[in-house]
Design a protein around this motif. Sequence first.
Motif, PDB file in Angstrom:
ATOM      1  N   LYS A   1       2.538  -0.736   9.326  1.00 35.06           N
ATOM      2  CA  LYS A   1       3.638  -1.830   9.223  1.00 35.06           C
ATOM      3  C   LYS A   1       3.957  -2.279   7.778  1.00 35.06           C
ATOM      4  O   LYS A   1       5.009  -2.545   7.755  1.00 35.06           O
ATOM      5  CB  LYS A   1       3.027  -3.120  10.105  1.00 35.06           C
ATOM      6  N   ASP A   2       2.939  -2.186   6.993  1.00 34.07           N
ATOM      7  CA  ASP A   2       3.252  -2.617   5.719  1.00 34.07           C
ATOM      8  C   ASP A   2       3.601  -1.370   4.820  1.00 34.07           C
ATOM      9  O   ASP A   2       2.927  -0.324   4.780  1.00 34.07           O
ATOM     10  CB  ASP A   2       1.989  -3.421   5.155  1.00 34.07           C
ATOM     11  N   PRO A   3       4.340  -1.769   3.608  1.00 38.24           N
ATOM     12  CA  PRO A   3       4.569  -0.662   2.535  1.00 38.24           C
ATOM     13  C   PRO A   3       3.258  -0.530   1.624  1.00 38.24           C
ATOM     14  O   PRO A   3       2.469  -1.551   1.816  1.00 38.24           O
ATOM     15  CB  PRO A   3       5.776  -1.269   1.718  1.00 38.24           C
ATOM     16  N   ILE A   4       2.962   0.720   1.168  1.00 40.42           N
ATOM     17  CA  ILE A   4       1.890   0.531   0.058  1.00 40.42           C
ATOM     18  C   ILE A   4       2.532   0.507  -1.136  1.00 40.42           C
ATOM     19  O   ILE A   4       3.482   1.157  -1.540  1.00 40.42           O
ATOM     20  CB  ILE A   4       1.111   1.969   0.216  1.00 40.42           C
ATOM     21  N   THR A   5       1.678  -0.162  -2.048  1.00 40.22           N
ATOM     22  CA  THR A   5       2.302  -0.470  -3.365  1.00 40.22           C
ATOM     23  C   THR A   5       1.681   0.572  -4.393  1.00 40.22           C
ATOM     24  O   THR A   5       0.462   1.419  -4.161  1.00 40.22           O
ATOM     25  CB  THR A   5       1.607  -1.903  -3.961  1.00 40.22           C
ATOM     26  N   GLU A   6       2.356   0.806  -5.525  1.00 38.90           N
ATOM     27  CA  GLU A   6       1.977   1.609  -6.386  1.00 38.90           C
ATOM     28  C   GLU A   6       0.379   1.074  -7.187  1.00 38.90           C
ATOM     29  O   GLU A   6      -0.443   1.932  -7.387  1.00 38.90           O
ATOM     30  CB  GLU A   6       3.000   1.752  -7.608  1.00 38.90           C
ATOM     31  N   GLU A   7       0.322  -0.110  -7.213  1.00 41.10           N
ATOM     32  CA  GLU A   7      -0.858  -0.635  -7.572  1.00 41.10           C
ATOM     33  C   GLU A   7      -2.121  -0.190  -6.912  1.00 41.10           C
ATOM     34  O   GLU A   7      -3.100   0.207  -7.276  1.00 41.10           O
ATOM     35  CB  GLU A   7      -0.855  -2.002  -7.806  1.00 41.10           C
ATOM     36  N   GLN A   8      -1.843  -0.501  -5.446  1.00 42.21           N
ATOM     37  CA  GLN A   8      -2.893   0.100  -4.485  1.00 42.21           C
ATOM     38  C   GLN A   8      -3.056   1.456  -4.601  1.00 42.21           C
ATOM     39  O   GLN A   8      -4.348   1.947  -4.454  1.00 42.21           O
ATOM     40  CB  GLN A   8      -2.373  -0.353  -3.163  1.00 42.21           C
ATOM     41  N   LEU A   9      -2.040   2.408  -4.583  1.00 49.03           N
ATOM     42  CA  LEU A   9      -2.238   3.816  -4.648  1.00 49.03           C
ATOM     43  C   LEU A   9      -2.912   4.207  -5.882  1.00 49.03           C
ATOM     44  O   LEU A   9      -3.918   5.171  -5.865  1.00 49.03           O
ATOM     45  CB  LEU A   9      -0.917   4.521  -4.852  1.00 49.03           C
ATOM     46  N   ASN A  10      -2.712   3.580  -6.885  1.00 50.14           N
ATOM     47  CA  ASN A  10      -3.337   3.953  -8.471  1.00 50.14           C
ATOM     48  C   ASN A  10      -4.745   3.393  -8.317  1.00 50.14           C
ATOM     49  O   ASN A  10      -5.819   4.249  -8.890  1.00 50.14           O
ATOM     50  CB  ASN A  10      -2.695   3.203  -9.588  1.00 50.14           C
ATOM     51  N   GLY A  11      -5.102   2.192  -7.663  1.00 49.90           N
ATOM     52  CA  GLY A  11      -6.263   1.934  -7.362  1.00 49.90           C
ATOM     53  C   GLY A  11      -7.418   2.824  -6.669  1.00 49.90           C
ATOM     54  O   GLY A  11      -8.343   3.294  -6.810  1.00 49.90           O
TER      55      GLY A  11
END
Length: 230
Positions: free
Chosen positions: A140-150
């Motif tokens: 449902k939610d988009p994934i952020t660049e910050e979360q991907l990088n983490g």
Amino acid sequence: MRTDDLSRRRVLQLAGLAAATSIAPQAFARAAPPTPSVLCRDAWGAKPPRPGGTPHTPVRMTIHHTAVPLGDNANAPARLRQHQHYHQDTQGWIDIAYHLSVDRNGNIYELRRPELVGDTATDYDPTGHFLVVCEGDFDKDPITEEQLNGAALAFAWAAQRFDIPTDTLAGHRDASHDTSCPGANLYAHVVDDDLKNRVDGLLAAGTVDLRTICGPEASKAVADIESGLR
């Protein structure tokens, strides 16, 4: 219009632009990016693990999502406490199921010891899997660049520590037939090797320095997360 009127209007326009420029940084302020560190269990309020657990050596990397919308990122520490309560008191597991967690802003949290096998309510054996969970429902939610990088940082640290090949990186659904985890929006970054490439880039740059912090420094970081500052 007379020349002096034009000059006066231009001065007023410039003054207005300067005033708008001076407040713009406050109006569009974002949470400060996290430093490359892991927030210890005590900092986010974890209960002690129960006795037991099965030792293992991680040989592959698997990404999960919590399948519950996070809402505001300030909810992340409290959400971890809810997960741990459910995993220990409802599922009967020794601890929260995963090894590290990453919130929407890329903050990384210490969960279960990576030397102990994780847990799952699905049809796969997590023995040998290093488990990173991203907080949110990515069907449902988009994934952020910050979360991907983490997540990439967490996996790069594990790959370095346990000598795990990065081509083992997969989604939970790749090991289990009865789940859509880690959600379509996050899984897309597994399928196209974007997440693996981020991990490889971190490893190619040198030693991945991901230290675990505790005490006042970590407590302040969690307080900042809960206040929307980090």
